[in-house]
Design a protein around this motif. Structure first.
Motif, PDB file in Angstrom:
ATOM      1  N   GLY A  84      44.542  49.618  34.590  1.00  0.00           N
ATOM      2  CA  GLY A  84      44.045  48.584  33.594  1.00  0.00           C
ATOM      3  C   GLY A  84      44.972  47.672  32.984  1.00  0.00           C
ATOM      4  N   ASN A  85      46.424  47.972  33.222  1.00  0.00           N
ATOM      5  CA  ASN A  85      47.552  47.364  32.690  1.00  0.00           C
ATOM      6  C   ASN A  85      48.136  46.390  33.683  1.00  0.00           C
ATOM      7  OD1 ASN A  85      48.723  49.492  34.276  1.00  0.00           O
ATOM      8  ND2 ASN A  85      50.487  49.820  32.751  1.00  0.00           N
ATOM      9  N   LYS A  86      47.560  46.334  35.084  1.00  0.00           N
ATOM     10  CA  LYS A  86      47.867  45.293  35.994  1.00  0.00           C
ATOM     11  C   LYS A  86      47.474  43.901  35.554  1.00  0.00           C
ATOM     12  CE  LYS A  86      49.767  48.562  38.491  1.00  0.00           C
ATOM     13  NZ  LYS A  86      51.189  48.668  38.609  1.00  0.00           N
ATOM     14  N   ILE A  87      48.319  42.856  35.507  1.00  0.00           N
ATOM     15  CA  ILE A  87      48.181  41.567  35.303  1.00  0.00           C
ATOM     16  C   ILE A  87      48.479  40.618  36.641  1.00  0.00           C
ATOM     17  CG2 ILE A  87      48.409  39.480  34.066  1.00  0.00           C
ATOM     18  CD1 ILE A  87      48.502  41.499  31.582  1.00  0.00           C
ATOM     19  N   PHE A  88      47.683  39.725  37.268  1.00  0.00           N
ATOM     20  CA  PHE A  88      47.936  39.047  38.375  1.00  0.00           C
ATOM     21  C   PHE A  88      47.866  37.581  37.749  1.00  0.00           C
ATOM     22  CE2 PHE A  88      46.490  42.858  40.102  1.00  0.00           C
ATOM     23  CZ  PHE A  88      47.416  43.092  40.953  1.00  0.00           C
ATOM     24  N   MET A  89      48.968  36.977  37.507  1.00  0.00           N
ATOM     25  CA  MET A  89      49.015  35.632  36.687  1.00  0.00           C
ATOM     26  C   MET A  89      49.032  34.281  37.771  1.00  0.00           C
ATOM     27  SD  MET A  89      52.832  35.712  34.993  1.00  0.00           S
ATOM     28  CE  MET A  89      53.224  33.926  35.663  1.00  0.00           C
ATOM     29  N   SER A  90      49.501  34.563  39.192  1.00  0.00           N
ATOM     30  CA  SER A  90      49.413  33.342  39.873  1.00  0.00           C
ATOM     31  C   SER A  90      48.944  33.759  41.359  1.00  0.00           C
ATOM     32  CB  SER A  90      51.039  33.134  39.972  1.00  0.00           C
ATOM     33  OG  SER A  90      51.704  33.934  40.814  1.00  0.00           O
ATOM     34  N   ARG A  91      48.922  32.752  42.143  1.00  0.00           N
ATOM     35  CA  ARG A  91      48.434  33.037  43.532  1.00  0.00           C
ATOM     36  C   ARG A  91      49.175  31.828  44.381  1.00  0.00           C
ATOM     37  NH1 ARG A  91      41.914  33.242  42.737  1.00  0.00           N
ATOM     38  NH2 ARG A  91      41.947  35.039  41.458  1.00  0.00           N
ATOM     39  N   GLY A  92      49.485  32.138  45.629  1.00  0.00           N
ATOM     40  CA  GLY A  92      50.183  31.557  46.526  1.00  0.00           C
ATOM     41  C   GLY A  92      51.601  31.690  46.522  1.00  0.00           C
ATOM     42  N   CYS A  93      52.305  31.270  47.627  1.00  0.00           N
ATOM     43  CA  CYS A  93      53.913  31.369  47.683  1.00  0.00           C
ATOM     44  C   CYS A  93      54.650  30.461  48.392  1.00  0.00           C
ATOM     45  CB  CYS A  93      54.223  32.920  48.336  1.00  0.00           C
ATOM     46  SG  CYS A  93      55.992  33.141  48.314  1.00  0.00           S
ATOM     47  N   VAL A 104      44.887  33.922  52.568  1.00  0.00           N
ATOM     48  CA  VAL A 104      43.920  33.792  51.607  1.00  0.00           C
ATOM     49  C   VAL A 104      44.452  32.915  50.558  1.00  0.00           C
ATOM     50  CG1 VAL A 104      42.549  34.779  49.489  1.00  0.00           C
ATOM     51  CG2 VAL A 104      42.956  36.054  51.713  1.00  0.00           C
ATOM     52  N   PHE A 105      45.579  32.964  50.062  1.00  0.00           N
ATOM     53  CA  PHE A 105      46.454  32.209  48.989  1.00  0.00           C
ATOM     54  C   PHE A 105      47.216  31.055  49.362  1.00  0.00           C
ATOM     55  CE2 PHE A 105      45.581  36.287  46.637  1.00  0.00           C
ATOM     56  CZ  PHE A 105      44.381  35.827  45.947  1.00  0.00           C
ATOM     57  N   GLY A 106      47.470  31.179  50.598  1.00  0.00           N
ATOM     58  CA  GLY A 106      48.331  29.870  51.117  1.00  0.00           C
ATOM     59  C   GLY A 106      49.784  29.757  50.554  1.00  0.00           C
ATOM     60  N   ASP A 107      50.396  28.531  50.908  1.00  0.00           N
ATOM     61  CA  ASP A 107      51.656  28.263  50.507  1.00  0.00           C
ATOM     62  C   ASP A 107      51.819  27.772  49.007  1.00  0.00           C
ATOM     63  OD1 ASP A 107      52.809  28.830  52.980  1.00  0.00           O
ATOM     64  OD2 ASP A 107      52.243  26.691  53.662  1.00  0.00           O
ATOM     65  N   LYS A 108      50.613  26.947  48.407  1.00  0.00           N
ATOM     66  CA  LYS A 108      50.807  26.392  47.202  1.00  0.00           C
ATOM     67  C   LYS A 108      50.627  27.489  46.134  1.00  0.00           C
ATOM     68  CE  LYS A 108      48.843  22.814  44.210  1.00  0.00           C
ATOM     69  NZ  LYS A 108      47.590  21.760  44.068  1.00  0.00           N
ATOM     70  N   LEU A 159      54.817  40.776  19.846  1.00  0.00           N
ATOM     71  CA  LEU A 159      54.170  41.820  20.582  1.00  0.00           C
ATOM     72  C   LEU A 159      55.174  42.921  20.977  1.00  0.00           C
ATOM     73  CD1 LEU A 159      51.993  39.679  22.905  1.00  0.00           C
ATOM     74  CD2 LEU A 159      51.231  40.830  20.920  1.00  0.00           C
ATOM     75  N   LYS A 160      55.002  44.101  20.933  1.00  0.00           N
ATOM     76  CA  LYS A 160      55.683  45.311  21.325  1.00  0.00           C
ATOM     77  C   LYS A 160      55.165  45.916  22.602  1.00  0.00           C
ATOM     78  CE  LYS A 160      57.736  44.943  17.214  1.00  0.00           C
ATOM     79  NZ  LYS A 160      59.107  44.019  17.243  1.00  0.00           N
ATOM     80  N   VAL A 161      55.865  45.208  23.872  1.00  0.00           N
ATOM     81  CA  VAL A 161      55.416  45.558  24.856  1.00  0.00           C
ATOM     82  C   VAL A 161      56.401  45.683  25.922  1.00  0.00           C
ATOM     83  CG1 VAL A 161      52.999  44.761  24.722  1.00  0.00           C
ATOM     84  CG2 VAL A 161      54.720  42.970  25.641  1.00  0.00           C
ATOM     85  N   ARG A 162      56.434  46.509  26.906  1.00  0.00           N
ATOM     86  CA  ARG A 162      57.425  46.739  27.841  1.00  0.00           C
ATOM     87  C   ARG A 162      56.718  46.180  29.029  1.00  0.00           C
ATOM     88  NH1 ARG A 162      61.098  50.740  28.799  1.00  0.00           N
ATOM     89  NH2 ARG A 162      60.003  51.617  30.228  1.00  0.00           N
ATOM     90  N   TRP A 163      57.327  45.306  30.088  1.00  0.00           N
ATOM     91  CA  TRP A 163      56.748  44.945  31.381  1.00  0.00           C
ATOM     92  C   TRP A 163      57.710  44.869  32.428  1.00  0.00           C
ATOM     93  CZ3 TRP A 163      58.262  39.652  31.970  1.00  0.00           C
ATOM     94  CH2 TRP A 163      58.896  39.219  30.981  1.00  0.00           C
ATOM     95  N   LEU A 164      57.330  45.021  33.520  1.00  0.00           N
ATOM     96  CA  LEU A 164      57.893  44.815  34.928  1.00  0.00           C
ATOM     97  C   LEU A 164      57.463  43.804  35.894  1.00  0.00           C
ATOM     98  CD1 LEU A 164      56.285  46.247  37.484  1.00  0.00           C
ATOM     99  CD2 LEU A 164      57.002  48.292  36.259  1.00  0.00           C
ATOM    100  N   VAL A 165      58.245  42.924  36.416  1.00  0.00           N
ATOM    101  CA  VAL A 165      57.811  41.893  37.570  1.00  0.00           C
ATOM    102  C   VAL A 165      58.661  42.201  38.899  1.00  0.00           C
ATOM    103  CG1 VAL A 165      57.709  40.419  35.677  1.00  0.00           C
ATOM    104  CG2 VAL A 165      59.972  40.470  36.875  1.00  0.00           C
ATOM    105  N   ALA A 166      57.966  41.230  39.719  1.00  0.00           N
ATOM    106  CA  ALA A 166      58.663  41.084  41.064  1.00  0.00           C
ATOM    107  C   ALA A 166      59.446  39.836  41.181  1.00  0.00           C
ATOM    108  CB  ALA A 166      57.560  41.340  42.148  1.00  0.00           C
ATOM    109  N   SER A 167      60.276  39.633  42.036  1.00  0.00           N
ATOM    110  CA  SER A 167      60.947  38.392  42.114  1.00  0.00           C
ATOM    111  C   SER A 167      61.452  38.384  43.541  1.00  0.00           C
ATOM    112  CB  SER A 167      62.112  38.295  41.073  1.00  0.00           C
ATOM    113  OG  SER A 167      62.828  36.987  41.251  1.00  0.00           O
ATOM    114  N   HIS A 168      61.797  36.870  43.948  1.00  0.00           N
ATOM    115  CA  HIS A 168      62.551  36.631  45.234  1.00  0.00           C
ATOM    116  C   HIS A 168      63.766  36.667  44.722  1.00  0.00           C
ATOM    117  CE1 HIS A 168      64.119  33.809  48.412  1.00  0.00           C
ATOM    118  NE2 HIS A 168      62.895  34.216  49.174  1.00  0.00           N
TER     119      HIS A 168
END
Length: 232
Positions: A84-93, A104-108, A159-168
């Motif tokens: 429930g703490n997973k957030i998907f904020m974008s699509r495409g790469c 599904v999401f393509g290049d854009k 906001l007192k939150v901790r979060w992680l991300v993925a990156s190129h």
């Protein structure tokens, strides 16, 4: 050919909504008028409808409401709701890694506004008590302006939150990483895949082993935890 009634092709939110309406009132709309599906007609033949355009305004979609599920079935030992703490904020790469399926999401690359992302963080924290989040996009830092604004809003709202991300590897930079850390980011996941330059070139990662070492060293020096994806 194996018993499936309908296949949704591409992004599903709008298509599934139209499918449900058509099933609820079969006389009101023909299945053939719904874009982005493949289905079997009553005579047994297959029908593939016109493709549905990509959704470019992700803010127009409602935020996911996990309260619709049986939450007790997903309750973890610490009392939180699994995933429930997973957030998907974008699509495409925009990158061209040879092993990645972008059907599904393509290049854009399209993204929710920073305000929408932080609204979701605030709501999940209020409703379910989360203090740790995974912003589970493939590349959080590809849109640096939006990434910075997310960090700024988290800090502005206290906001007192901790979060992680993925990156190129190629999108990481020191200033943005420092701002992310101030806003609560504690871990970056890098899709390194290989330490061999010939392999990196063959799978079209767009960087070298030396680039990886530089980015990983910089991230380590800032005190951020790292998780490295590698192919074996």
């Amino acid at each position: 050919d194996h018993g499936c009634d309908v296949v949704v092709i591409g992004e599903g939110e709008l298509t599934v909504d139209e499918l449900c309406s058509a099933w609820k009132d079969p006389a009101g709309r023909s299945m053939e008028d719904i874009r982005g599906i493949c289905f079997r007609k009553p005579d047994g033949s297959m029908c593939r409808t016109a493709p549905r355009p990509r959704i470019t305004d992700l803010d127009s979609l409602p935020l996911p409401d996990i309260r619709l599920y049986d939450l007790e079935a997903f309750r973890m030992p610490d009392g939180t709701i699994k995933a429930g703490n997973k957030i998907f904020m974008s699509r495409g790469c925009p990158f061209q890694c040879t092993f990645c399926d972008k059907a599904v999401f393509g290049d854009k690359h399209v993204t929710m506004s920073a305000e929408r992302v932080v609204e979701q963080i605030e709501r999940q924290q209020k409703d379910f008590g989360y203090h740790e989040f995974g912003l589970d996009d493939d590349n959080f830092m590809v849109n640096k302006k939006n990434a910075r604004r997310i960090c700024e809003l988290i800090l502005e709202r206290g906001l007192k939150v901790r979060w992680l991300v993925a990156s190129h590897i190629n999108t990481a930079d020191r200033d943005l990483l420092q701002l992310m850390q101030r806003a609560g980011c504690f871990q970056v996941i890098y899709g390194v895949e290989s330490g061999d330059n010939d392999t990196l070139k063959r799978i079209r990662k767009g960087y070298t082993r030396e680039d990886v070492i530089e980015t990983v060293s910089m991230t380590h020096a800032l005190g951020l935890r790292m998780y490295i994806n590698l192919m074996t």
